[in-house]
Design a protein around this motif. Structure first.
Motif, mmCIF file in Angstrom:
data_model
loop_
_atom_site.group_PDB
_atom_site.id
_atom_site.type_symbol
_atom_site.label_atom_id
_atom_site.label_comp_id
_atom_site.label_asym_id
_atom_site.label_seq_id
_atom_site.Cartn_x
_atom_site.Cartn_y
_atom_site.Cartn_z
ATOM 1 N N CYS A 1 17.588 -14.221 -22.484
ATOM 2 C CA CYS A 1 18.334 -14.766 -23.616
ATOM 3 C C CYS A 1 17.378 -15.579 -24.464
ATOM 4 O O CYS A 1 16.743 -16.509 -23.961
ATOM 5 C CB CYS A 1 19.501 -15.637 -23.161
ATOM 6 S SG CYS A 1 20.446 -16.268 -24.566
ATOM 7 N N LEU B 1 18.359 -17.233 -27.191
ATOM 8 C CA LEU B 1 19.128 -18.130 -28.055
ATOM 9 C C LEU B 1 18.939 -19.600 -27.705
ATOM 10 O O LEU B 1 19.090 -20.471 -28.561
ATOM 11 C CB LEU B 1 20.615 -17.754 -28.008
ATOM 12 C CG LEU B 1 20.897 -16.313 -28.466
ATOM 13 C CD1 LEU B 1 22.384 -15.988 -28.363
ATOM 14 C CD2 LEU B 1 20.410 -16.095 -29.887
ATOM 15 N N ALA B 2 18.582 -19.867 -26.461
ATOM 16 C CA ALA B 2 18.171 -21.218 -26.042
ATOM 17 C C ALA B 2 19.136 -22.317 -26.490
ATOM 18 O O ALA B 2 18.721 -23.299 -27.115
ATOM 19 C CB ALA B 2 16.757 -21.503 -26.552
ATOM 20 N N CYS B 3 20.404 -22.179 -26.185
ATOM 21 C CA CYS B 3 21.367 -23.218 -26.549
ATOM 22 C C CYS B 3 21.055 -24.497 -25.765
ATOM 23 O O CYS B 3 20.989 -24.445 -24.525
ATOM 24 C CB CYS B 3 22.786 -22.793 -26.180
ATOM 25 S SG CYS B 3 23.313 -21.217 -26.846
ATOM 26 N N CYS C 1 22.602 -25.312 -22.096
ATOM 27 C CA CYS C 1 22.934 -24.066 -21.366
ATOM 28 C C CYS C 1 22.856 -24.309 -19.857
ATOM 29 O O CYS C 1 21.915 -24.919 -19.361
ATOM 30 C CB CYS C 1 21.945 -22.979 -21.769
ATOM 31 S SG CYS C 1 22.037 -21.502 -20.739
ATOM 32 N N THR D 1 18.283 -17.631 -16.704
ATOM 33 C CA THR D 1 18.490 -16.279 -17.240
ATOM 34 C C THR D 1 17.763 -16.068 -18.567
ATOM 35 O O THR D 1 17.878 -14.999 -19.157
ATOM 36 C CB THR D 1 19.995 -15.978 -17.456
ATOM 37 O OG1 THR D 1 20.490 -16.856 -18.488
ATOM 38 C CG2 THR D 1 20.806 -16.168 -16.199
ATOM 39 N N TRP D 2 17.057 -17.064 -19.052
ATOM 40 C CA TRP D 2 16.438 -16.947 -20.382
ATOM 41 C C TRP D 2 15.247 -15.976 -20.392
ATOM 42 O O TRP D 2 15.077 -15.214 -21.317
ATOM 43 C CB TRP D 2 15.953 -18.318 -20.867
ATOM 44 C CG TRP D 2 17.047 -19.254 -21.256
ATOM 45 C CD1 TRP D 2 18.392 -19.089 -21.087
ATOM 46 C CD2 TRP D 2 16.873 -20.536 -21.871
ATOM 47 N NE1 TRP D 2 19.066 -20.189 -21.555
ATOM 48 C CE2 TRP D 2 18.170 -21.089 -22.038
ATOM 49 C CE3 TRP D 2 15.772 -21.281 -22.280
ATOM 50 C CZ2 TRP D 2 18.381 -22.334 -22.619
ATOM 51 C CZ3 TRP D 2 15.975 -22.524 -22.861
ATOM 52 C CH2 TRP D 2 17.259 -23.055 -23.029
ATOM 53 N N GLY E 1 25.534 -13.625 -19.095
ATOM 54 C CA GLY E 1 24.061 -13.669 -19.046
ATOM 55 C C GLY E 1 23.576 -15.083 -18.907
ATOM 56 O O GLY E 1 24.320 -15.954 -18.466
ATOM 57 N N GLY E 2 22.368 -15.167 -19.522
ATOM 58 C CA GLY E 2 21.617 -14.226 -20.351
ATOM 59 C C GLY E 2 22.434 -13.746 -21.553
ATOM 60 O O GLY E 2 23.545 -14.175 -21.772
ATOM 61 N N GLY F 1 26.361 -14.676 -26.950
ATOM 62 C CA GLY F 1 26.105 -15.879 -27.745
ATOM 63 C C GLY F 1 26.039 -15.574 -29.232
ATOM 64 O O GLY F 1 25.906 -16.478 -30.050
ATOM 65 N N PHE G 1 26.819 -21.520 -27.177
ATOM 66 C CA PHE G 1 27.360 -22.698 -26.504
ATOM 67 C C PHE G 1 26.844 -23.935 -27.245
ATOM 68 O O PHE G 1 25.646 -24.108 -27.426
ATOM 69 C CB PHE G 1 26.910 -22.737 -25.044
ATOM 70 C CG PHE G 1 27.225 -24.047 -24.394
ATOM 71 C CD1 PHE G 1 28.536 -24.450 -24.224
ATOM 72 C CD2 PHE G 1 26.211 -24.897 -23.978
ATOM 73 C CE1 PHE G 1 28.836 -25.673 -23.649
ATOM 74 C CE2 PHE G 1 26.493 -26.119 -23.391
ATOM 75 C CZ PHE G 1 27.801 -26.504 -23.224
HETATM 76 S S1 SF4 Z 1 24.610 -20.521 -23.295
HETATM 77 FE FE1 SF4 Z 1 24.483 -18.284 -23.206
HETATM 78 S S2 SF4 Z 1 23.746 -17.735 -25.267
HETATM 79 FE FE2 SF4 Z 1 23.272 -19.891 -24.997
HETATM 80 S S3 SF4 Z 1 21.198 -19.961 -24.128
HETATM 81 FE FE3 SF4 Z 1 22.611 -19.967 -22.390
HETATM 82 S S4 SF4 Z 1 22.771 -17.841 -21.791
HETATM 83 FE FE4 SF4 Z 1 21.945 -17.860 -23.894
#
Ligand code: SF4
Length: 233
Positions: free
Chosen positions: A44, A46-48, A51, A56-57, A89-90, A124, A149
């Motif tokens: 992933c 997107l690195a919220c 998280c 899972t990144w 995920g991810g 995401g 998120f």
């Molecule tokens: S919350 Fe979901 S979309 Fe955001 S970084 Fe984590 S895994 Fe990725």
């Protein structure tokens, strides 16, 4: 070619499609209605902030699998009474070919099993953020939860981590299963479940704000200290 033969051809093709996954487990009861098979895709970008699944990144983390392997997990889960499949995920849309094939195959297996188990995907992304072809990978999903998120925007709505995230039914089955839950809030109490085995402790679900910290404190009082929790930078 008959429909059945086409389905068999398609299943054969899906068998070999590579997919990188973080985890898979049945039964999970905190990521959609009922007892579900949950599959977590790896990778992933997107690195919220906040998280809970930082492990899972990295797209090179997790392990290699094939869509065929995941479909066998789904077939077994259906035999054991699974009421749904949740793909999270991810970021599942980071592997759109595998996601599309998984949902197609899972839908076929579901029909054979009676047709009542639903397919839910967490992404995401919002629809306008990715090319249409990528978004089409969700075609087989009965419902999706969309959006980043956002730790500063907590929500009480079931199965959503922050108030911006939307739960969207996409099929008649999705509308039946998720319609009654669109505005439903979590009851008081824990929103996540724990699984501990020889390889570690896993937390499944969508935690409330502060719930993971409280969980860590609670486990520490019972003598269980988590090392490298996936929600810590
Ligand atoms: S919350 Fe979901 S979309 Fe955001 S970084 Fe984590 S895994 Fe990725």
């Amino acid at each position: 070619m008959t429909e059945e033969a086409e389905g068999a051809e398609e299943a054969k093709g899906a068998e070999e499609i590579a997919v990188r996954v973080a985890d898979g487990y049945f039964p999970v009861e905190t990521l959609g209605p009922g007892r579900r098979l949950a599959l977590w895709f790896q990778g992933c970008a997107l690195a919220c902030p906040g998280c809970m699944s930082r492990h899972t990144w990295d797209p090179a983390g997790g392990r290699d699998a094939t869509v065929g392997e995941l479909l066998r997990l789904w077939a077994t889960a259906l035999e054991r009474g699974a009421e749904g499949l949740t793909v999270s995920g991810g970021e599942p849309l980071a592997q759109p070919v595998a996601l599309a094939a998984l949902l197609r195959g899972a839908g076929l297996l579901r029909e054979r099993a009676g047709g009542t188990a639903d397919l839910l995907v967490y992404t995401g992304h919002e629809p306008d953020e990715v090319p249409g072809k990528v978004w089409e990978a969700l075609a087989g999903a009965d419902a999706v939860v969309t959006g980043r998120f956002r730790v500063a925007e907590p929500t009480d709505l079931v199965w959503r981590g922050s108030a911006n995230q939307r739960l969207v039914p996409r099929t008649p089955l999705g509308a039946r299963r998720y319609g009654p839950h669109l505005a439903r809030a979590y009851p008081p109490g824990p929103r996540v479940s724990l699984r501990a085995d020889g390889t570690g402790t896993r937390v499944y679900g969508v935690p409330a704000r502060g719930e993971l910290r409280r969980l860590e404190r609670h486990l520490a009082t019972s003598g269980l200290r988590l090392t490298n929790p996936s929600w810590r930078p």
